[in-house]
Scaffold this motif. Structure first.
Motif, short mmCIF file in Angstrom:
data_model
loop_
_atom_site.label_atom_id
_atom_site.label_comp_id
_atom_site.label_asym_id
_atom_site.label_seq_id
_atom_site.Cartn_x
_atom_site.Cartn_y
_atom_site.Cartn_z
N LEU A 17 -4.79 8.90 -9.27
CA LEU A 17 -4.91 7.85 -8.28
C LEU A 17 -3.74 7.00 -7.81
CD1 LEU A 17 -6.82 6.25 -6.33
CD2 LEU A 17 -7.30 4.64 -8.29
N CYS A 71 0.76 -1.32 0.06
CA CYS A 71 0.01 -0.13 0.01
C CYS A 71 1.08 1.21 0.18
CB CYS A 71 -0.96 0.17 1.16
SG CYS A 71 -0.12 0.26 2.82
N ASN A 77 0.06 6.78 -11.66
CA ASN A 77 -1.34 6.34 -11.60
C ASN A 77 -1.19 4.68 -11.97
OD1 ASN A 77 -3.26 8.72 -11.24
ND2 ASN A 77 -2.47 9.14 -13.32
N PRO A 78 -2.01 3.86 -11.58
CA PRO A 78 -1.94 2.49 -11.72
C PRO A 78 -1.89 2.09 -13.19
CG PRO A 78 -4.27 3.08 -11.07
CD PRO A 78 -3.34 4.15 -11.16
N ASN A 132 -4.07 -5.51 -8.43
CA ASN A 132 -4.36 -4.16 -8.32
C ASN A 132 -5.70 -3.57 -8.40
OD1 ASN A 132 -4.03 -1.34 -7.35
ND2 ASN A 132 -2.34 -0.92 -8.98
N SER A 173 -7.90 9.97 -6.01
CA SER A 173 -7.66 10.37 -4.60
C SER A 173 -6.74 11.61 -4.56
CB SER A 173 -6.48 9.10 -4.02
OG SER A 173 -5.30 8.98 -4.75
N LEU A 195 -10.72 1.11 -10.42
CA LEU A 195 -11.32 2.42 -9.79
C LEU A 195 -10.77 3.60 -10.56
CD1 LEU A 195 -10.21 1.90 -5.82
CD2 LEU A 195 -12.39 1.89 -6.88
N TYR A 196 -9.64 3.51 -11.19
CA TYR A 196 -9.17 4.68 -11.90
C TYR A 196 -9.94 4.54 -13.19
CZ TYR A 196 -5.61 7.28 -14.37
OH TYR A 196 -4.90 8.45 -15.31
N VAL A 217 -12.03 4.31 -3.00
CA VAL A 217 -11.41 5.96 -2.65
C VAL A 217 -12.67 6.41 -1.81
CG1 VAL A 217 -10.85 8.21 -3.32
CG2 VAL A 217 -10.46 6.23 -4.76
N GLN A 272 -2.77 3.59 -3.86
CA GLN A 272 -2.97 2.37 -4.36
C GLN A 272 -2.52 0.98 -3.29
OE1 GLN A 272 -1.49 1.72 -8.05
NE2 GLN A 272 -1.35 3.92 -8.33
N ILE A 279 -7.68 5.40 0.99
CA ILE A 279 -8.36 4.18 0.19
C ILE A 279 -8.63 3.20 1.25
CG2 ILE A 279 -7.29 4.92 -2.26
CD1 ILE A 279 -5.22 2.81 -1.81
N SER A 318 -7.02 -0.87 -7.66
CA SER A 318 -6.95 0.37 -8.07
C SER A 318 -7.01 0.87 -9.47
CB SER A 318 -5.69 1.20 -7.49
OG SER A 318 -5.49 0.89 -6.05
#
Length: 317
Positions: A250, A202, A208-209, A229, A241, A234-235, A274, A253, A310, A231
């Motif tokens: 983001l 984390c 970004n992811p 991952n 975030s 999410l991204y 998030v 992560q 997150i 995230s």
């Protein structure tokens, strides 16, 4: 939405400069230890209160506090010790923290619920980078990566908490982030393939992811996927975030090994989000939907952080 108490949470939060209060300056223009403007006891107390409120809001939503909490942008042990004495932690959480060689004095840390987890070992992973643009050359330092080995329900969980070198200028720190993640990837492969132990990462990755080198972290040398991952999804769905100018980011992560997905491991992945309830969002319509910051430049706003936390929710088997 109510969640069963048997579920567990894992959270990460870049808390934006949790520094001890500065001593009064001798001269008006003296530089401060924190680097912040007029960082006094009142602002520090408000900061601690705001951080605890974030986790109270998390507890209200999920009916349980995160049993593991990664933190970044911490200065020293003292604010952490004060934090865990306050509600909702009430001295039921332990702190893992090491002072790093970061030039601003900011570190990462891990809080954990002592009733659920046992700390087996902890160590800082320190990285140095030789800078040769100037003569003579010198070594540049950055924030340590925190590596903890925990025991939960008889199983080992290896936890990495990181805050990779920041983006600035032409992103001169990109090569440093890549180097550090390559080293962490090697360590993760040993933990998974040789020791057969679960892993979670984390942190604030400062990218970004969907970046290629972050996606490379998810695979071993044989191109087998070893980490997931959440995230990434999410991204792709525009969950951010933090923000820079007009860009949603983001950087914060969490990644988990396959033990947390469709196995007999006592914790199984359920969801990731998030965490951005209304109190954590900016009250300024110009910055609607963005985090309510503590500072905007040198201007004190009195908010929570320039990042949203997150949260990963696990089913408890």
């Amino acid at each position: 939405m109510q969640h069963p108490e048997s579920n567990e949470l894992f959270a990460f939060y870049n808390v934006e400069n949790l520094f001890s209060p500065d001593p009064p300056p001798v001269h008006k223009l003296d530089p401060t230890l924190s680097g912040l403007s007029n960082w006094d006891q009142r602002k520090y107390d408000n900061k601690l209160f705001k951080i605890t409120q974030v986790f109270q809001l998390m507890q209200e939503k999920y009916d349980v506090l995160p049993m593991l909490i990664g933190l970044s942008e911490i200065q020293g042990q003292s604010p952490l010790d004060e934090l865990v004495k306050m509600p909702p932690f009430n001295s039921e959480y332990d702190v893992v923290h090491f002072d790093s060689l970061d030039e601003r004095g900011v570190d990462v840390a891990l809080l954990f619920d002592k009733s659920k987890l046992e700390l087996i070992s902890a160590e800082p992973l320190t990285y140095f980078f030789e800078v040769t643009d100037n003569k003579p050359s010198y070594y540049d330092t950055t924030r340590d990566v925190l590596f903890c080995k925990m025991r939960y329900a008889g199983e080992i969980i290896n936890v990495f908490v990181l805050h990779l070198p920041s983006k600035r200028g032409d992103d001169v720190n990109r090569s440093k982030r890549i180097f550090m993640l390559k080293d962490i990837r090697e360590k993760v492969q040993i933990l998974l393939n040789e020791k057969k132990e679960a892993v979670v990462l984390c942190g604030d990755f400062n990218d970004n992811p969907d970046e290629d080198y972050l996606k490379d972290l998810l695979y071993d040398d044989q191109s087998k996927q070893i980490l997931k991952n959440p995230s990434l999804d999410l991204y792709r769905n525009s969950n951010f975030s933090t923000f820079h100018r007009n860009d949603g980011l983001l950087f914060d992560q969490m990644m988990m090994s396959y033990e947390f997905f469709n196995s007999n491991f006592p914790l199984q992945f359920k969801s990731a989000e998030v965490f951005s309830p209304p109190p954590l969002r900016s009250w300024d319509k110009k910055f609607e939907g963005r985090p309510f910051r503590t500072y905007a430049g040198t201007r004190y706003l009195g908010g929570y952080s320039d990042h949203f936390p997150i949260v990963v929710e696990w089913y408890k088997k």
